[in-house]
Design a protein around this motif. Structure first.
Motif, PDB file in Angstrom:
ATOM      1  N   LYS A  19       0.813  -1.221   0.000  1.00 50.13           N
ATOM      2  CA  LYS A  19       0.000   0.000   0.000  1.00 50.13           C
ATOM      3  C   LYS A  19       0.845   1.268   0.000  1.00 50.13           C
ATOM      4  O   LYS A  19       0.553   2.204  -0.746  1.00 50.13           O
ATOM      5  CB  LYS A  19      -0.960  -0.003   1.197  1.00 50.13           C
ATOM      6  CG  LYS A  19      -1.956  -1.144   1.165  1.00 50.13           C
ATOM      7  CD  LYS A  19      -2.897  -1.150   2.363  1.00 50.13           C
ATOM      8  CE  LYS A  19      -2.215  -1.268   3.689  1.00 50.13           C
ATOM      9  NZ  LYS A  19      -1.659  -2.585   4.003  1.00 50.13           N
ATOM     10  N   THR A  20       1.903   1.304   0.788  1.00 51.39           N
ATOM     11  CA  THR A  20       2.741   2.502   0.860  1.00 51.39           C
ATOM     12  C   THR A  20       3.585   2.657  -0.400  1.00 51.39           C
ATOM     13  O   THR A  20       3.592   3.724  -1.023  1.00 51.39           O
ATOM     14  CB  THR A  20       3.627   2.465   2.119  1.00 51.39           C
ATOM     15  OG1 THR A  20       2.776   2.408   3.269  1.00 51.39           O
ATOM     16  CG2 THR A  20       4.509   3.700   2.207  1.00 51.39           C
ATOM     17  N   ALA A  21       4.266   1.606  -0.801  1.00 52.96           N
ATOM     18  CA  ALA A  21       5.153   1.693  -1.972  1.00 52.96           C
ATOM     19  C   ALA A  21       4.357   1.970  -3.244  1.00 52.96           C
ATOM     20  O   ALA A  21       4.701   2.863  -4.032  1.00 52.96           O
ATOM     21  CB  ALA A  21       5.955   0.398  -2.116  1.00 52.96           C
ATOM     22  N   VAL A  22       3.279   1.233  -3.450  1.00 52.14           N
ATOM     23  CA  VAL A  22       2.452   1.427  -4.644  1.00 52.14           C
ATOM     24  C   VAL A  22       1.758   2.786  -4.563  1.00 52.14           C
ATOM     25  O   VAL A  22       1.642   3.499  -5.573  1.00 52.14           O
ATOM     26  CB  VAL A  22       1.434   0.276  -4.796  1.00 52.14           C
ATOM     27  CG1 VAL A  22       0.427   0.567  -5.907  1.00 52.14           C
ATOM     28  CG2 VAL A  22       2.163  -1.035  -5.057  1.00 52.14           C
ATOM     29  N   GLY A  23       1.338   3.166  -3.363  1.00 48.76           N
ATOM     30  CA  GLY A  23       0.682   4.464  -3.186  1.00 48.76           C
ATOM     31  C   GLY A  23       1.579   5.624  -3.579  1.00 48.76           C
ATOM     32  O   GLY A  23       1.138   6.557  -4.255  1.00 48.76           O
ATOM     33  N   ARG A  24       2.840   5.556  -3.175  1.00 45.12           N
ATOM     34  CA  ARG A  24       3.789   6.622  -3.553  1.00 45.12           C
ATOM     35  C   ARG A  24       3.964   6.684  -5.067  1.00 45.12           C
ATOM     36  O   ARG A  24       3.963   7.767  -5.658  1.00 45.12           O
ATOM     37  CB  ARG A  24       5.141   6.376  -2.892  1.00 45.12           C
ATOM     38  CG  ARG A  24       5.171   6.775  -1.448  1.00 45.12           C
ATOM     39  CD  ARG A  24       6.618   6.900  -0.924  1.00 45.12           C
ATOM     40  NE  ARG A  24       6.576   7.438   0.408  1.00 45.12           N
ATOM     41  CZ  ARG A  24       6.721   6.718   1.512  1.00 45.12           C
ATOM     42  NH1 ARG A  24       6.945   5.433   1.437  1.00 45.12           N
ATOM     43  NH2 ARG A  24       6.654   7.292   2.695  1.00 45.12           N
ATOM     44  N   ALA A  25       4.127   5.518  -5.698  1.00 47.22           N
ATOM     45  CA  ALA A  25       4.304   5.472  -7.156  1.00 47.22           C
ATOM     46  C   ALA A  25       3.050   5.974  -7.866  1.00 47.22           C
ATOM     47  O   ALA A  25       3.134   6.718  -8.856  1.00 47.22           O
ATOM     48  CB  ALA A  25       4.641   4.051  -7.600  1.00 47.22           C
ATOM     49  N   LEU A  26       1.908   5.603  -7.370  1.00 44.11           N
ATOM     50  CA  LEU A  26       0.632   6.014  -7.957  1.00 44.11           C
ATOM     51  C   LEU A  26       0.443   7.530  -7.841  1.00 44.11           C
ATOM     52  O   LEU A  26       0.050   8.196  -8.813  1.00 44.11           O
ATOM     53  CB  LEU A  26      -0.488   5.268  -7.233  1.00 44.11           C
ATOM     54  CG  LEU A  26      -1.888   5.321  -7.783  1.00 44.11           C
ATOM     55  CD1 LEU A  26      -1.942   4.823  -9.220  1.00 44.11           C
ATOM     56  CD2 LEU A  26      -2.810   4.481  -6.892  1.00 44.11           C
ATOM     57  N   ALA A  27       0.739   8.070  -6.667  1.00 41.54           N
ATOM     58  CA  ALA A  27       0.611   9.515  -6.460  1.00 41.54           C
ATOM     59  C   ALA A  27       1.544  10.276  -7.396  1.00 41.54           C
ATOM     60  O   ALA A  27       1.148  11.289  -7.992  1.00 41.54           O
ATOM     61  CB  ALA A  27       0.908   9.866  -4.999  1.00 41.54           C
ATOM     62  N   ALA A  28       2.775   9.800  -7.543  1.00 46.66           N
ATOM     63  CA  ALA A  28       3.734  10.450  -8.447  1.00 46.66           C
ATOM     64  C   ALA A  28       3.219  10.399  -9.889  1.00 46.66           C
ATOM     65  O   ALA A  28       3.279  11.390 -10.618  1.00 46.66           O
ATOM     66  CB  ALA A  28       5.100   9.779  -8.342  1.00 46.66           C
ATOM     67  N   ARG A  29       2.700   9.259 -10.300  1.00 48.92           N
ATOM     68  CA  ARG A  29       2.193   9.090 -11.664  1.00 48.92           C
ATOM     69  C   ARG A  29       1.015  10.022 -11.934  1.00 48.92           C
ATOM     70  O   ARG A  29       0.889  10.559 -13.028  1.00 48.92           O
ATOM     71  CB  ARG A  29       1.777   7.636 -11.863  1.00 48.92           C
ATOM     72  CG  ARG A  29       1.161   7.398 -13.204  1.00 48.92           C
ATOM     73  CD  ARG A  29       1.533   6.108 -13.861  1.00 48.92           C
ATOM     74  NE  ARG A  29       2.885   5.707 -13.563  1.00 48.92           N
ATOM     75  CZ  ARG A  29       3.253   4.476 -13.226  1.00 48.92           C
ATOM     76  NH1 ARG A  29       2.377   3.524 -13.169  1.00 48.92           N
ATOM     77  NH2 ARG A  29       4.500   4.197 -12.971  1.00 48.92           N
ATOM     78  N   LEU A  30       0.130  10.201 -10.943  1.00 47.49           N
ATOM     79  CA  LEU A  30      -1.076  11.008 -11.129  1.00 47.49           C
ATOM     80  C   LEU A  30      -0.869  12.475 -10.740  1.00 47.49           C
ATOM     81  O   LEU A  30      -1.769  13.295 -10.936  1.00 47.49           O
ATOM     82  CB  LEU A  30      -2.241  10.417 -10.336  1.00 47.49           C
ATOM     83  CG  LEU A  30      -2.659   8.996 -10.737  1.00 47.49           C
ATOM     84  CD1 LEU A  30      -3.752   8.493  -9.805  1.00 47.49           C
ATOM     85  CD2 LEU A  30      -3.099   8.938 -12.190  1.00 47.49           C
ATOM     86  N   GLY A  31       0.299  12.793 -10.175  1.00 49.54           N
ATOM     87  CA  GLY A  31       0.586  14.180  -9.798  1.00 49.54           C
ATOM     88  C   GLY A  31      -0.261  14.687  -8.651  1.00 49.54           C
ATOM     89  O   GLY A  31      -0.666  15.843  -8.623  1.00 49.54           O
ATOM     90  N   VAL A  32      -0.540  13.798  -7.699  1.00 43.65           N
ATOM     91  CA  VAL A  32      -1.333  14.177  -6.522  1.00 43.65           C
ATOM     92  C   VAL A  32      -0.547  13.815  -5.266  1.00 43.65           C
ATOM     93  O   VAL A  32       0.387  13.020  -5.328  1.00 43.65           O
ATOM     94  CB  VAL A  32      -2.724  13.478  -6.515  1.00 43.65           C
ATOM     95  CG1 VAL A  32      -3.554  13.908  -7.716  1.00 43.65           C
ATOM     96  CG2 VAL A  32      -2.583  11.964  -6.444  1.00 43.65           C
ATOM     97  N   PRO A  33      -0.920  14.370  -4.113  1.00 42.63           N
ATOM     98  CA  PRO A  33      -0.208  14.034  -2.880  1.00 42.63           C
ATOM     99  C   PRO A  33      -0.403  12.576  -2.476  1.00 42.63           C
ATOM    100  O   PRO A  33      -1.434  11.971  -2.775  1.00 42.63           O
ATOM    101  CB  PRO A  33      -0.837  14.956  -1.827  1.00 42.63           C
ATOM    102  CG  PRO A  33      -1.552  16.015  -2.583  1.00 42.63           C
ATOM    103  CD  PRO A  33      -1.930  15.420  -3.909  1.00 42.63           C
ATOM    104  N   PHE A  34       0.584  12.051  -1.769  1.00 40.26           N
ATOM    105  CA  PHE A  34       0.490  10.731  -1.148  1.00 40.26           C
ATOM    106  C   PHE A  34       0.437  10.938   0.356  1.00 40.26           C
ATOM    107  O   PHE A  34       1.265  11.659   0.918  1.00 40.26           O
ATOM    108  CB  PHE A  34       1.705   9.857  -1.491  1.00 40.26           C
ATOM    109  CG  PHE A  34       1.749   8.596  -0.672  1.00 40.26           C
ATOM    110  CD1 PHE A  34       0.921   7.533  -0.979  1.00 40.26           C
ATOM    111  CD2 PHE A  34       2.582   8.492   0.435  1.00 40.26           C
ATOM    112  CE1 PHE A  34       0.928   6.378  -0.206  1.00 40.26           C
ATOM    113  CE2 PHE A  34       2.602   7.336   1.214  1.00 40.26           C
ATOM    114  CZ  PHE A  34       1.768   6.282   0.892  1.00 40.26           C
ATOM    115  N   LEU A  35      -0.542  10.309   0.995  1.00 43.69           N
ATOM    116  CA  LEU A  35      -0.647  10.370   2.445  1.00 43.69           C
ATOM    117  C   LEU A  35      -0.776   8.950   2.987  1.00 43.69           C
ATOM    118  O   LEU A  35      -1.322   8.067   2.316  1.00 43.69           O
ATOM    119  CB  LEU A  35      -1.862  11.196   2.876  1.00 43.69           C
ATOM    120  CG  LEU A  35      -1.814  12.680   2.482  1.00 43.69           C
ATOM    121  CD1 LEU A  35      -3.150  13.346   2.760  1.00 43.69           C
ATOM    122  CD2 LEU A  35      -0.700  13.386   3.233  1.00 43.69           C
ATOM    123  N   ASP A  36      -0.266   8.743   4.177  1.00 40.25           N
ATOM    124  CA  ASP A  36      -0.299   7.438   4.822  1.00 40.25           C
ATOM    125  C   ASP A  36      -0.949   7.623   6.186  1.00 40.25           C
ATOM    126  O   ASP A  36      -0.425   8.369   7.025  1.00 40.25           O
ATOM    127  CB  ASP A  36       1.139   6.918   4.944  1.00 40.25           C
ATOM    128  CG  ASP A  36       1.213   5.551   5.576  1.00 40.25           C
ATOM    129  OD1 ASP A  36       0.722   5.394   6.713  1.00 40.25           O
ATOM    130  OD2 ASP A  36       1.782   4.643   4.946  1.00 40.25           O
TER     131      ASP A  36
END
Length: 181
Positions: A19-36
């Motif tokens: 969830k954290t690793a994929v979430g960071r990559a996903l946020a970077a790809r979509l240009g939105v913030p990542f929060l945990d």
């Protein structure tokens, strides 16, 4: 091609699902913030999750977790990674479905065990047989994770980026969540 995230994507699933690793990559790809949500709890409490569990117990932790998730869902659209137990609470599932979309990173037990067995940061696995404990947790939680809006199967051979790509493809099936223009 430009994509617009219209709702917060809440990643749910077992500890070790990515969830954290994929979430960071996903946020970077979509240009939105990542929060945990776990990181936000640690920051607010100024202590580790293991310390919160030890000092105040799991029910206290779960209450704080719900409060943090609600606050994060009310703020800007983002990718939100949640702790493995967060989606088990009916209150949290309702909040997520009302204000965001739940994406279940569905990993099998062997993949999860390979990812978590060398970490001592998992308070629920501090038992005499952590593999069996993980299996018991898995059996109890999977029926609730399966209630998530969008399941994404994770595979050991997929990189973080490949898994993020799969999540994007699944999100594209929901124009109310992710819109291409």
């Amino acid at each position: 091609m430009v994509v617009e995230l219209k709702k917060t994507v809440v990643l749910v699933g077992m500890m070790g699902a990515g969830k954290t690793a994929v979430g960071r990559a996903l946020a970077a790809r979509l240009g939105v913030p990542f929060l945990d949500s776990d990181a936000e709890i640690v920051k607010a409490a100024n202590m580790s999750i293991a310390e919160i569990f030890e000092r105040d117990g799991e029910p206290f932790f779960r209450e704080k977790e719900s409060q943090i998730i609600e606050r994060l869902l009310e703020n800007e659209r983002c990718i939100l990674s949640t702790g493995g137990g967060a989606y088990l609470a009916e209150r949290n599932r309702q909040m997520v479905s009302q204000m965001g979309v739940a994406v279940w990173l569905d990993a099998d037990i062997d993949l999860l065990w390979n990812r978590v067995r060398h970490k001592d940061t998992r308070p629920l696995l501090q038992t005499s047989n952590p593999r069996r404990t993980l299996e018991e947790i898995f059996e109890k939680r999977v029926p609730l994770y399966s209630l998530a809006d969008l399941p994404v199967k994770t595979q050991a051979e997929y990189s973080i980026e490949q898994t993020a790509d799969r999540v994007v493809e699944v999100l594209k099936t929901r124009p109310d969540v992710l819109e291409e223009s």
